[in-house]
Design an enzyme around this catalytic site. Structure first.
Site, PDB file in Angstrom:
ATOM      1  N   LYS A 496      17.971  44.849  51.160  1.00  0.00           N
ATOM      2  CA  LYS A 496      16.773  44.342  51.827  1.00  0.00           C
ATOM      3  C   LYS A 496      17.110  43.047  52.553  1.00  0.00           C
ATOM      4  O   LYS A 496      18.147  42.423  52.324  1.00  0.00           O
ATOM      5  CB  LYS A 496      15.655  44.114  50.811  1.00  0.00           C
ATOM      6  CG  LYS A 496      16.004  43.106  49.716  1.00  0.00           C
ATOM      7  CD  LYS A 496      14.870  42.961  48.716  1.00  0.00           C
ATOM      8  CE  LYS A 496      15.215  41.930  47.638  1.00  0.00           C
ATOM      9  NZ  LYS A 496      14.103  41.721  46.697  1.00  0.00           N
ATOM     10  N   TYR A 725      17.360  13.599  68.901  1.00  0.00           N
ATOM     11  CA  TYR A 725      15.929  13.343  69.071  1.00  0.00           C
ATOM     12  C   TYR A 725      15.430  12.244  68.137  1.00  0.00           C
ATOM     13  O   TYR A 725      15.934  12.069  67.023  1.00  0.00           O
ATOM     14  CB  TYR A 725      15.136  14.617  68.780  1.00  0.00           C
ATOM     15  CG  TYR A 725      15.226  15.676  69.863  1.00  0.00           C
ATOM     16  CD1 TYR A 725      14.749  15.447  71.148  1.00  0.00           C
ATOM     17  CD2 TYR A 725      15.781  16.928  69.578  1.00  0.00           C
ATOM     18  CE1 TYR A 725      14.826  16.417  72.125  1.00  0.00           C
ATOM     19  CE2 TYR A 725      15.859  17.914  70.555  1.00  0.00           C
ATOM     20  CZ  TYR A 725      15.388  17.651  71.823  1.00  0.00           C
ATOM     21  OH  TYR A 725      15.468  18.608  72.793  1.00  0.00           O
TER      22      TYR A 725
END
Length: 830
Positions: A496, A725
């Protein structure tokens, strides 16, 4: 490609077996087979039904009989043998031992010199470099790739033919007493002991025992080549009585060695090595600079000196050594193709291995092979390409593209769609690449043909950040976990969430090839993708919903059922699509034994059993539950209570149903810590992908996934300037900064910003500085000698994912599953 053959009656005598029936045809045998999926020439094949903890070759006899194999070496008599009227069965006590006995007999028929190589590292490189250095002078037979095990060595030695002039075989062991079985198979006249390390150390009492076991390969050699700088090896050799009558050719940094290494000088990617031999000063130059390559090259140098090669010839050939391609890579290609890159080697043995890997790929029905001339085979050209053409035909290759003058001369021998080109450049110019679509393409060529240019043209243009998946490590982990299971216990593997970030059909293909019993996915669309990719294993869907009911039926997916509502939906859906065969849909009943997540409670069981009895549409395949804290010793009492509750709940269900039902509760850590609760099946998860889930796994599981990138740019930042940033990081001193093309859109969490996370650069952990950006991050590389384009590791063997998870204060599951799909997965197999 002729091979010495043996009649069935000869084989019976050699392996001391009993023929069943006592009278049968006596065909000539030249091919040994241990894997039913690798059959090529059935009428000349004997199948050895090997038995291990994980598998039993007797299960495949019927299948092979249908494919025209008629000779079998078995250790068990089965009733179905009587229905195979024209088959010959040779009954022995141990089929592996019988195969080794046959190959020992075969080896004794030849008097050629044989070099035997063992050690912890470098065996394959030394073997392949010796081949590069000597193939111009003699016809050499050697192991394919790293076939150096109890099974791989006999299969390799079986290749010896009358026209072979030298054998080079490597041997590896993982347990005591294994080498004594390989010595008579190889029967080396020259031995090379490369070095000693920690691999498989857990299976030996101490280091000295491990050295002694490896030395058993050399008890009858004429000469043993080794480095006296490895003091543990030197000490064991000089104190072992069996080596008193053996000659040695030693090398090392001390003057008393046969080859005295006086100076090693590294210059960029080249290394100059100077040594004294028989009073003369000699030197070699190799195009490698790492320590391991230098050691491997000196082993080869010493061996060639012992064989009386001219030092001038040695020097010239050493400078031409090339790196050994130890792995095949599986990548996404253009036009929905899968590309298998094996473009740096082209010999008969590795071609067979590469074709088997091609046939493991079920995501596409069509298979194409791009193949260059096979060089250095030592075979007659006409015979060689006739054999290759037959091999490709028997391996169900749909199209062959031959590149080179030799293979082009034999185009008429190939019985499939085909095209031929004199050079790689001609192919790149003239072939319509748009004709490749939804197929698996094996690219295999000798180095001189520059097939890397074909790989570049066919593969999808990749992000510089890639997740490498080591399929060998995955299989090793699978086998390690299986070795802990009781006989008959099945395995269900969790694939999965994109196989924990590792890939979908690519992982499922390898698991199917290695005969796991079930796969499990989270949602039906994951199962549909696997079915479309050719996966035929039973697939459990853990979170079925109302919209997926039609897909469950259409693609034969097996839903987990955890509530009466879901039971109602399944019955209603099944009534609408009930098949003419009236086959009920297999389901997996989920029980809640204490997690209080999904699942039926104890109070629900009576009503559940009544519903299951009353429904003709559903059949219970398994009953299972989830352990809450099997990894944590502090909660062992609760785990044992869960197991006890599961036992009583499942007994109520299984006794009420008129057919057998599988039971399973153990997850990765449960397999380690609660072996008594294996029941009928266990579920493999994170440990398969190389992440330890208990102390027992530490140091034994192999790393599967490596997330790597490279340095895009290097900048010098002045003290006081900010990076990234928000000016969240400012340099307190002049700092050298590397920009790495991986960011939070790739799965590198912003929580690793400003020194909390690290990246491995030149084997050193360096802090991430500034805020992690969407597509990149910045790393402090002060005092490191690096350049733009150099690789970096986000996690891998040297910088484990568990360390990154600790920096994030999370678990490895989250790190793996957060890696974006835009990060290209590259799968490789040695």
């Amino acid at each position: 490609m002729t091979h010495l053959s043996y009649s069935v009656s000869q084989i019976v005598g050699i392996v001391k077996g009993r023929l069943y029936p006592s009278e049968c045809n006596d065909p000539q045998i030249s091919e040994l087979l241990i894997d039913s999926r690798q059959l090529v020439i059935p009428e000349q094949t004997v199948f050895f039904a090997l038995v291990s903890r994980r598998n039993d070759g007797h299960k495949y006899i019927q299948e092979l009989y249908q494919k025209d194999v008629r000779v079998f070496v078995v250790s068990t008599e089965l009733p179905e043998y009587e229905t195979m009227k024209d088959a010959c069965f040779i009954l022995v006590n141990d089929t592996i031992q019988a195969m080794q006995q046959l190959v020992i007999h075969h080896r004794r028929r030849f008097s050629l010199p044989v070099i035997g190589i063992t050690g912890s590292n470098g065996k394959t490189i030394v073997k392949e470099w010796l081949f590069q250095l000597m193939h111009e002078d003699r016809k050499i037979v050697r192991n394919p790739k790293s076939y150096n095990s109890q099974i791989g060595v006999p299969l390799s030695v079986w290749q010896i033919n009358e026209d072979d002039q030298l054998g080079i075989f490597e041997a590896g062991i993982s347990e005591p007493d294994e080498m004594s079985k390989l010595q008579p198979v190889i029967q080396p006249s020259i031995g090379i002991f490369t070095n000693i390390g920690q691999a498989h150390a857990e299976n030996f009492i101490n280091f000295d025992q491990k050295i002694g076991e490896k030395l058993k390969l050399f008890t009858r050699v004429e000469v043993l080549v080794y480095c006296t700088d490895h003091l543990d090896i030197q000490q064991r050799i000089v104190t072992t009585e069996a080596f008193r009558k053996i000659n040695f050719f030693t090398w090392g940094k001390k003057k008393e060695n046969d080859l005295w290494i006086k100076l090693i000088t590294r210059n960029g990617r080249w290394t100059d090595i100077q040594g004294e031999y028989r009073g003369g000063l000699h030197s070699i130059r190799i195009p490698f600079a790492d320590h391991a390559s230098v050691e491997n090259a000196i082993h080869c140098w010493a061996t060639l000196l012992y064989l009386n090669y001219d030092p001038v010839v040695i020097e010239e050939r050493m400078a031409r050594l090339t790196s050994i391609a130890m792995r095949m890579e599986l990548k996404e290609g253009i036009n929905n193709c899968s590309i298998i890159n094996d473009s740096y080697s082209s010999d008969i043995n590795s071609l067979n291995i590469a074709l088997d890997f091609l046939n493991q790929q079920h995501q596409h029905k069509r298979k194409t092979v791009i193949l260059s001339d096979l060089l250095q085979s030592g075979r007659n050209e006409n015979e060689l390409y006739a054999w290759i053409a037959e091999l490709l035909f028997n391996k169900n290759v749909d199209q062959v593209i031959g590149i080179g003058p030799a293979i082009s001369r034999h185009a008429g021998k190939f019985r499939m769609q085909k095209s031929f080109f004199p050079t790689t450049g001609d192919f790149l110019k003239r072939f319509p690449f748009s004709s490749f679509h939804s197929e698996s393409i094996l690219i295999k060529g000798a180095r001189m043909f520059s097939f890397e240019e074909i790989v570049k043209a066919l593969q999808q243009k990749a992000h510089e950040t890639v997740l490498e998946i080591n399929l060998n490590a995955l299989v090793n982990n699978l086998n390690l976990i299986r070795s802990r299971l009781k006989p008959g216990v099945k395995s269900m593997v969790m694939v999965k969430a994109f196989s924990y970030g590792s890939g979908s059909y690519e992982i499922a293909n390898i698991l199917q090839f290695h005969n796991v019993d079930f796969l499990a996915v989270a949602y039906a669309d994951e199962g549909v993708e696997l079915r479309k990719a050719g996966i035929e294993l039973p697939i459990m869907v853990m979170n079925p919903d109302e919209e997926s009911m039609d897909s469950l039926a259409k693609y034969q997916l097996e839903p987990e059922v955890y509530s009466f509502r879901l039971l109602d939906l399944l019955e209603e859906s099944r009534q609408k699509v009930f098949t003419e065969q009236n086959l009920p849909v297999p389901i997996h009943i989920k029980l809640d034994t204490g997690m209080y997540r999904l699942g039926f409670m104890e109070k629900d069981l009576d009503a559940l059993v009544d519903r299951l009895h009353a429904s003709p549409y559903l059949k219970v395949r398994s009953v299972f539950s989830h352990l809450v804290a099997s990894h944590d010793q502090a909660h062992d009492l609760f785990t044992l209570q869960q197991i006890e509750r599961f036992t009583s709940m499942t007994e109520l269900i299984t006794k009420a149903l008129p057919y057998p039902v599988l039971r399973h509760i153990l997850n990765s850590s449960g397999i380690c810590r609660f072996p008594e609760a294996q029941f009928d099946m266990v579920r493999l998860g994170i440990n398969l992908y190389g992440v330890p889930s208990c102390d027992m796994d530490m140091g034994r599981l192999q790393n599967v996934s490596t997330l790597k990138s490279c340095i895009s740019q290097i900048k010098n930042v002045k003290a006081g300037d900010s990076v990234g940033y928000n000016r969240s990081w400012c340099a307190t001193q002049d700092t050298t900064v590397a920009i790495i093309p991986i960011g939070y859109a790739d799965g590198l969490s912003r929580r690793l910003s400003n020194g909390k996370g690290h990246i491995l650069v030149k084997d050193q952990q360096r802090p991430i500085i500034g805020d992690v950006c969407m597509d990149m991050c910045m790393v402090d590389i002060n005092d490191l000698e690096v350049k733009e384009g150099d690789p970096v590791i986000i996690f891998g063997e040297k910088f484990p994912i568990t360390h990154l998870a600790e920096e994030l204060e999370t678990i490895p599951y989250e790190v793996l599953t957060n890696i974006s799909r835009r990060v290209k997965r590259v799968y490789f197999q040695e």
